[in-house]
Design an enzyme around this catalytic site. Structure first.
Site: not given
Length: 254
Positions: A119-120
């Site tokens: 995820d970011v």
């Protein structure tokens, strides 16, 4: 069988390339040492032991093992490791112009893709390749390839946290659990824990630790199988070495 060309661009004589030369070009050993390996019965091509020196193979299609470990002979195959910084999207491009994985690969030729996602806000090891079969197996849960994470979470850490995480929790998309747990460090109200799991569901580490009452403040993936981050700086990208790549093939039965 495709025509093999040596590094100068000239076609090799005959069909394919001699096995000992191919092993030398793949970085396994010198040509003389490769000949000794073949004579000792340590080399397999497409599942068959080879002991003859004159055998020719197609580097693009043949599957070669030395001492049971896969050797990548296809020069078009690319296998990379990126130490992903936080704030980078796990996509090859973004129509809103946000920073993404593709920004690190703009000067590399050919179609590459990342193996799974982070995820970011998650940092750390991300595999990048054009080897579709290897990538698909690494992502498939049936092969149970472990992923290792370091998570910074609020402390203190109760003695039974590892037991609870290994036992699992019911999440909104089904029950999930980790495989291994280790308390790495405690400093006041901050703790560093290591978790290993083969799950690949979205944000699974964050969701499990949050469910256990210890929401993640920072998350770094440090290993996929036996391939580990060492001293790579954030944003650094490098090819996997032969030992690392062999370990991944072995983990998924290739």
């Amino acid at each position: 069988m495709s025509e093999y060309r040596d590094p100068t661009g000239s076609p090799a004589t005959g069909e394919g390339v001699r096995l000992q030369k191919l092993l030398s070009q793949a970085g396994v050993a010198s040509r003389r040492a490769a000949e000794q390996m073949i004579a000792e019965g340590r080399v397999e091509v497409d599942g068959d032991m080879v002991t003859e020196m004159g055998k020719r193979v197609d580097p693009e299609t043949s599957v070669v093992h030395v001492d049971g470990t896969r050797v990548v002979t296809n020069r078009a195959a690319t296998h990379l490791m990126l130490n992903k910084p936080p704030g980078i999207l796990c996509t090859m491009s973004d129509d809103q112009g946000r920073p993404c994985i593709g920004d690190y690969l703009s000067e590399r030729q050919g179609r590459l893709f990342h193996v799974g996602r982070l995820d970011v806000n998650t940092e750390g090891l991300l595999l990048i390749t054009n080897d579709g079969e290897l990538a698909n197996r690494l992502m498939h849960p049936s092969y149970r390839v472990p992923k290792t994470y370091l998570a910074e979470v609020p402390g203190p850490i109760p003695k039974d946290l590892g037991y609870k995480l290994r036992s699992g929790f019911d999440l909104d998309d089904g029950r999930a659990a980790i495989d291994e747990f280790r308390l790495v460090d405690v400093n006041g109200n901050r703790a560093l824990v290591e978790v290993v799991l083969h799950e690949g569901r979205k944000r699974i580490v964050r969701r499990l630790l949050d469910r256990a009452g210890h929401p993640v403040q920072r998350l770094v993936r440090t290993a996929v199988g036996d391939v580990r981050l060492t001293n790579e700086r954030q944003g650094a990208i490098r090819p996997l070495n032969r030992k690392e790549l062999g370990s991944l093939y072995r983990a998924v039965g290739l």
